[in-house]
Design an enzyme around this catalytic site. Structure first.
Site, PDB file in Angstrom:
ATOM      1  N   ASP A 112      37.981  47.328  37.292  1.00 50.88           N
ATOM      2  CA  ASP A 112      38.872  46.040  36.640  1.00 50.88           C
ATOM      3  C   ASP A 112      39.950  46.078  37.832  1.00 50.88           C
ATOM      4  OD1 ASP A 112      36.943  46.046  35.052  1.00 50.88           O
ATOM      5  OD2 ASP A 112      38.026  46.275  33.397  1.00 50.88           O
ATOM      6  N   ASP A 192      41.440  40.016  38.032  1.00 51.11           N
ATOM      7  CA  ASP A 192      41.238  41.227  37.751  1.00 51.11           C
ATOM      8  C   ASP A 192      39.931  41.596  38.834  1.00 51.11           C
ATOM      9  OD1 ASP A 192      42.403  41.576  35.490  1.00 51.11           O
ATOM     10  OD2 ASP A 192      40.541  42.299  34.283  1.00 51.11           O
ATOM     11  N   HIS A 241      34.968  38.801  34.315  1.00 47.84           N
ATOM     12  CA  HIS A 241      34.426  39.886  35.356  1.00 47.84           C
ATOM     13  C   HIS A 241      32.775  39.367  35.433  1.00 47.84           C
ATOM     14  CE1 HIS A 241      37.104  42.890  33.279  1.00 47.84           C
ATOM     15  NE2 HIS A 241      37.882  42.145  34.172  1.00 47.84           N
ATOM     16  N   ASP A 243      30.414  40.996  37.252  1.00 50.94           N
ATOM     17  CA  ASP A 243      29.476  42.043  37.472  1.00 50.94           C
ATOM     18  C   ASP A 243      28.272  42.293  36.171  1.00 50.94           C
ATOM     19  OD1 ASP A 243      31.548  43.176  35.917  1.00 50.94           O
ATOM     20  OD2 ASP A 243      31.750  45.081  37.107  1.00 50.94           O
ATOM     21  N   CYS A 343      31.459  48.935  35.781  1.00 51.38           N
ATOM     22  CA  CYS A 343      32.907  48.704  35.561  1.00 51.38           C
ATOM     23  C   CYS A 343      33.453  50.067  35.375  1.00 51.38           C
ATOM     24  CB  CYS A 343      32.773  48.361  33.947  1.00 51.38           C
ATOM     25  SG  CYS A 343      32.130  46.756  33.794  1.00 51.38           S
TER      26      CYS A 343
HETATM   27  N1  ABU Z   1      33.779  43.990  31.814  1.00 53.53           N
HETATM   28  C1  ABU Z   1      32.391  43.329  32.003  1.00 53.53           C
HETATM   29  C2  ABU Z   1      32.039  42.518  30.935  1.00 53.53           C
HETATM   30  C3  ABU Z   1      31.462  41.092  31.213  1.00 53.53           C
HETATM   31  C4  ABU Z   1      30.490  40.513  30.134  1.00 53.53           C
HETATM   32  O1  ABU Z   1      31.181  40.571  28.914  1.00 53.53           O
HETATM   33  O2  ABU Z   1      29.501  40.282  30.187  1.00 53.53           O
END
Ligand code: ABU
Length: 358
Positions: A112, A192, A241, A243, A343
């Site tokens: 992050d 981020d 995010h 990913d 992450c």
């Molecule tokens: N930190 C990744 C979380 C992303 C999501 O909530 O899918």
């Protein structure tokens, strides 16, 4: 400079991994339920923040997640990858800026806070007050990479003062006039690092509840003409995010979350699109900060080998059928901290060259 003598070098998500930072949940503090947290918290998890906000995560959660992080370190080390860890920091200590006070969060998710573009580590400004000083847990490492010759670019931090958060933002109404709304405004630079994902010279980024247009433009201007920054928008209505949305696994192979990705940018027209199976659900492990799609938050060791959570059997089977070699590890107890293996890591050094995969 010879490729492997570079202290910092990583251009994509799949070249052979040589060095990685693995986060830590030591001393993790549950954030208070402020506007920024509310924007991304699933309703079923609100109770957790109301009960524990500002207090340490329960010991049992920390202990179980620590065992899993240690397991990840062991697996990576056995695979010949150099593993680095953040420093301990007292996240419970209240700090203040001229405008507000807060406590810290954790140093669990290096993904992050930093991203690596070739030989440069970019330090993100972040968008949560609790994360204002999180980068300092990695300061000794960043100094070391810098001393060895790495480049280190630090984005300007927002004041996170009045006007930075949109007080009218309503999680239940994330669209206005057909456009997505976010809890952060465009007043100051914010992003981020985990809202960016790399495919060599092409990097994909989404606007989110922690990344604004100004933050994306800052990155675009500072990384220079070698990189093309593509802004993308998918169907996650409360994004934070990228990913768990798109995961490039190898040249010409991208894994997607079919709930949010209905169409990919033309860049991927010649790529194989691998559709992730539904995530497995765990009754006893609440996902306080995230969607169920942590399933695809994987870490590639190289173009074939991928670390995945061991209970994600449908994904493991699918990866095998596509010719990959999944490496399952227990990581379910880390999920409640808001991420999975991608992450929890930052690939500082991979082999390979900077190239286009168009
Ligand atoms: N930190 C990744 C979380 C992303 C999501 O909530 O899918």
């Amino acid at each position: 400079m010879k490729e492997l003598s570079r202290p910092v070098w990583s251009c994509n998500e799949w070249d052979p991994l040589k060095e990685v930072i693995v986060g830590s949940v030591e001393g993790a503090i549950v954030p208070v339920f402020d506007e920024a947290v509310k924007a991304i918290t699933p309703e079923h998890a609100e109770w957790f923040f109301r009960e524990y906000g500002g207090k340490p995560f329960p010991d049992e959660m920390i202990e179980k997640a620590t065992v899993e992080l240690d397991g990840l370190v062991k697996v990576l080390t056995e695979l010949g990858v150099t593993v680095r860890r953040p420093d301990s920091m007292d996240f419970s200590k209240e700090f203040q800026t001229p405008w507000w006070k807060s406590r810290g969060l954790y140093a669990a998710m290096p993904r992050d806070v930093f991203m690596v573009f070739g030989d440069t580590i970019i330090e993100a400004p972040m968008a949560w007050r609790t994360r204002y000083f999180e980068h300092l847990a990695y300061r000794p490492l960043m100094n070391e990479y810098f001393d060895k010759g790495g480049r280190w670019l630090v984005a300007p931090k927002s004041t996170m003062a009045e006007g930075f958060y949109d007080e009218t933002y309503d999680r239940n109404e994330p669209m206005k006039d057909g456009k997505k709304r976010f809890v952060i405004t465009e007043n100051e630079i914010a992003f981020d690092a985990a809202d960016f994902i790399r495919c060599g010279k092409d990097v994909f980024v989404q606007k989110s509840n922690v990344t604004n247009e100004k933050g994306i433009e800052w990155v675009r201007r500072h990384v220079g003409s070698e990189f093309t920054i593509h802004e993308v928008d998918f169907g996650d209505m409360h994004p934070m995010h990228i990913d768990t949305t798109i995961v490039p696994l190898a040249p010409g192979k991208i894994l997607i979350n079919p709930e949010w990705v209905k169409k990919l940018p033309p860049f991927f027209d010649s790529w194989d699109v691998l559709i992730a199976p539904e995530p497995t659900k765990s009754e006893d492990k609440a996902l306080y900060f995230s969607s169920d799609w942590l399933t695809i938050n994987t870490l590639s060791i190289d173009e074939k080998r991928i670390i995945v959570e061991e209970q994600e059997q449908p994904l493991i089977d699918a990866l095998k059928s596509w010719g990959f070699e999944p490496i399952p590890i227990p990581f379910r107890n880390f999920y409640p901290f808001g991420g999975s293996v991608h992450c929890a890591t930052l690939d500082v050094r991979r082999e390979g060259t900077l190239q286009s995969y168009l």
